[in-house]
Design an enzyme around this catalytic site. Structure first.
Site, PDB file in Angstrom:
ATOM      1  CB  SER A   1      -8.103   3.265   6.425  1.00  0.00           C
ATOM      2  OG  SER A   1      -9.072   3.870   5.613  1.00  0.00           O
TER       3      SER A   1
ATOM      4  CG  HIS B   1      -5.759   7.221   3.821  1.00  0.00           C
ATOM      5  ND1 HIS B   1      -7.031   7.181   3.309  1.00  0.00           N
ATOM      6  CD2 HIS B   1      -5.532   5.980   4.327  1.00  0.00           C
ATOM      7  CE1 HIS B   1      -7.549   5.985   3.470  1.00  0.00           C
ATOM      8  NE2 HIS B   1      -6.659   5.241   4.093  1.00  0.00           N
TER       9      HIS B   1
END
Length: 279
Positions: free
Chosen positions: A158, A181
């Site tokens: 992340s 993501h």
């Protein structure tokens, strides 16, 4: 008339001559500096020394799991760890392993000002966390004048991705992974066009930073970020070790040895540039 026998200099028939203040050879002197002892078996009053681990050794075993800890040596390289979840403006539960950005940023500023520190090694094993806190740490690392090397161990997921690419050179362990993501928001989201515009701007900030500090192209990074089918019930991509290098995110696959060698090389190169500048 019976007369009581008189003892001269001996009030104890079992000891000749009797001296009331004489030390007992079976009882050691009461010295506070002497280690505590316990009575020995069989003979009353005898003692034996308790032999075992020292207090410092027992503390090391309890806290660190090892009887000995390497002595701290003065080094020109400072190690900074980014572990657990990156904590930002909201305090996380106490059971979470966190890295607080208000602890890391002053530490990096102090390193930048310390003339004894010539290089920085950032070790990452993080699941991500607060977007703005992670970007703040990444920006500080990227703008440092001292050589910086990052090493992803376990995971750099992340918002850990921008931190992983913020150094001058980056490494990833062969078994480490990175999850790429889109940005997510927790809690109440106001369903108005301005909210989605704000999300797009935050997304662009992350994409721009990663592409500027690594070899990955914007098209490739967006492809990894919005890929469907690889993550169950979600979109994104997980890259592991060599895949991160092939995509251009990370410079090289390696561990602590390779990272330290590269950092020392960068330090020597910077020293050479400073000497040329002085000449």
């Amino acid at each position: 008339m019976l007369m009581k026998p008189r003892y001269t200099g001996n009030e104890n028939p079992g000891q000749i001559p009797y001296t009331p203040n004489a030390p007992n050879p079976l009882q050691p002197p009461n010295d506070p500096n002497m280690p505590q002892t316990a009575p020995g078996p069989g003979v009353p009053g005898t003692t034996k020394r308790i032999v075992g681990q020292s207090k410092g050794t027992l503390e090391n075993i309890k806290e660190m799991g090892t009887p000995t800890i390497p002595e701290t040596i003065k080094s020109n390289i400072h190690c900074v760890t980014i572990v657990g979840q990156i904590e930002g403006h909201i305090m996380l539960p106490s059971q979470n392993k966190t890295t607080k950005y208000e602890h890391i940023i002053p530490q990096l500023v102090g390193i930048e000002q310390d003339d004894n520190v010539e290089g920085v090694l950032l070790v990452l094993n993080t699941v991500g966390g607060d977007v703005e806190a992670g970007l703040a740490i990444a920006e500080v690392v990227a703008t440092m004048t001292k050589p910086t090397v990052t090493l992803v161990l376990g995971g750099g997921h992340s918002i850990g991705v921008p931190i992983a690419v913020s150094g001058r050179y980056s490494f990833i362990a062969p078994t480490a992974s990175m999850t790429i993501h889109p940005i997510r928001l927790n809690g109440l989201v106001i369903g108005v066009p301005q909210t989605y515009d704000y999300l797009d701007k935050m997304q662009d900030r992350v994409i721009r930073f990663v592409t500027e500090h690594s070899k990955v192209t914007e098209e490739k990074f967006r492809e990894l970020m919005f890929k469907t089918g690889e993550l169950a019930r979600d979109i994104g991509t997980v890259v592991i070790g060599k895949d991160a290098v092939e995509s251009g995110l990370i410079d090289e696959v390696g561990g602590i040895g390779q990272a330290m060698c590269k950092l020392k090389q960068l330090i020597e190169e910077q020293k050479g540039k400073e000497r040329c500048f002085l000449q």
